[in-house]
Design an enzyme around this catalytic site. Structure first.
Site, PDB file in Angstrom:
ATOM      1  CB  THR A   1      -0.508   0.261   8.450  1.00 53.61           C
ATOM      2  OG1 THR A   1      -1.775   0.462   7.823  1.00 53.61           O
ATOM      3  CG2 THR A   1      -0.582   0.647   9.898  1.00 53.61           C
TER       4      THR A   1
ATOM      5  CB  THR B   1      -0.834  -0.021   1.303  1.00 52.49           C
ATOM      6  OG1 THR B   1      -1.730  -1.117   1.231  1.00 52.49           O
ATOM      7  CG2 THR B   1      -1.591   1.250   1.538  1.00 52.49           C
TER       8      THR B   1
ATOM      9  N   GLY C   1       0.565  -3.748   4.546  1.00 47.92           N
ATOM     10  CA  GLY C   1       0.605  -5.170   4.896  1.00 47.92           C
ATOM     11  C   GLY C   1      -0.793  -5.742   4.962  1.00 47.92           C
TER      12      GLY C   1
ATOM     13  NE  ARG D   1      -9.304  -6.966   3.163  1.00 46.36           N
ATOM     14  CZ  ARG D   1      -8.184  -6.261   3.083  1.00 46.36           C
ATOM     15  NH1 ARG D   1      -8.060  -5.317   2.164  1.00 46.36           N
ATOM     16  NH2 ARG D   1      -7.184  -6.492   3.898  1.00 46.36           N
TER      17      ARG D   1
ATOM     18  N   GLY E   1      -4.135  -5.988   5.982  1.00 48.08           N
ATOM     19  CA  GLY E   1      -4.930  -4.951   6.629  1.00 48.08           C
ATOM     20  C   GLY E   1      -5.664  -5.411   7.874  1.00 48.08           C
TER      21      GLY E   1
HETATM   22  N1  GLY Z   1      -3.051  -2.863   3.630  1.00 47.69           N
HETATM   23  C1  GLY Z   1      -3.831  -3.058   2.494  1.00 47.69           C
HETATM   24  C2  GLY Z   1      -4.946  -3.944   2.674  1.00 47.69           C
HETATM   25  O1  GLY Z   1      -4.890  -4.866   3.480  1.00 47.69           O
HETATM   26  O2  GLY Z   1      -5.941  -3.785   2.007  1.00 47.69           O
END
Ligand code: GLY
Length: 306
Positions: free
Chosen positions: A214, A164, A216, A192, A218
């Site tokens: 962040t 991300t 990773g 989601r 999520g």
């Molecule tokens: N960090 C991005 C996601 O899990 O969608």
């Protein structure tokens, strides 16, 4: 006050360069974060951010983004939006124009459309569909609901393409902002919504303390409210680096996913922290006085020790 801006991954170099152009001209942190993220949303080489990146399980590109202003504590976010080139700008409009924080799905798209922020057509980023097909065939979904869910979970645990773009910035006036934008987990279940749309999880900013963001899996950042946790730890007196490492340790309490997660933070003095349960996490940053941005590795926190 000297400015500083930091962004996740090496593609964050483009984001911090654009953000620094704004901060150098006495621009504000919120604009720097939004404009920096917009560059990566359009980057044809980044398949995990922006319209035309790797889609969800059904082959649809559903995007999440959020932005938070540390001066007012106002925030805006969108979840599961399609046909939007700059989800971060729609999130900014949610912050500026509405009394709400998070808009999702069709109504968020309608909101973006009324502002002229949707497109009727887009082209896939080069390689995105090929990657999607490769991933889909690699997990061999089969039939039945539970085997399907188990395979998705196993895939998320072991697959590492979760990059991300998330950016934190401190401007010359002491204002702090945080933002994030993503296509979400490749092959995510339709509908989601991940951490990049959730204030406190994917982003948090407070001028009194600092900001965090962040990248990773999520769900790990969501269940631990990772960005807010880092800001709370800075508020107790930890420097951003110790706060990031402690917050990553805190994620190990979550017993469902053990996939990779990383957090990047700044405090109100402009100090940077970065930590991850992945060994490969890097971030880009530039601070007042540097002629060009740098890429550094985040500190690896080994989950097997907890
Ligand atoms: N960090 C991005 C996601 O899990 O969608």
């Amino acid at each position: 006050m000297p400015y500083v801006v930091a962004a996740t991954w090496s593609f964050g170099l483009k984001a911090v360069s654009r953000a620094a152009e704004i901060l150098t001209l006495n621009g504000n942190a919120l604009d720097a974060v939004e404009e920096g993220i917009k560059v990566v949303e359009l980057d044809p080489e980044v398949l995990t951010v922006g319209l035309g990146g790797i889609p969800n399980l059904k082959g649809v590109c559903e995007l999440d983004a959020s932005i938070m202003d540390g001066y007012s504590l106002k925030a805006g976010a969108v979840g599961g939006v399609r046909n939007v080139l700059h989800p971060i700008s729609v999130a900014r409009k949610v912050l500026e124009l509405t009394p709400h924080i998070l808009l999702v799905g069709d109504e968020a798209i309608d909101f973006a459309s009324k502002l002229g922020l949707t497109v009727s057509e887009f082209t896939w980023k080069k390689g995105a569909l090929e990657k999607w097909r490769e991933l889909l065939s690699s997990i061999n979904l089969g039939v039945g609901l539970q085997p399907y869910m188990d395979k998705i979970k196993a895939y998320i645990e072991h697959y590492r393409l979760h990059e991300t773009i998330s950016v934190v910035a401190l401007d010359r006036y002491g204002n702090i902002a945080s933002g994030s934008s993503t296509t979400g987990l490749p092959l995510k279940i339709p509908g989601r919504v991940g951490d990049s749309a959730i204030i406190g999880a994917g982003v948090y900013a407070d001028n009194d303390v600092g900001a965090a963001c962040t990248t990773g899996v999520g769900e790990i950042a969501q269940i631990t409210l990772l960005s807010k946790n880092v800001c709370d730890l800075i508020r107790t007196g930890l420097d951003p680096q110790d706060a990031c490492e402690k917050a990553i340790e805190n994620t190990f309490r979550y017993k469902y996913y053990h996939g990779g997660i990383a957090v990047l933070a700044i405090d109100r003095e402009g100090r940077i922290g970065a930590a991850s349960s992945r060994k490969d996490f890097v971030y880009a940053y530039i601070a007042e006085g540097m002629d060009k941005p740098k890429v550094e590795a985040g500190v690896y926190v080994d989950s097997s020790e907890y």
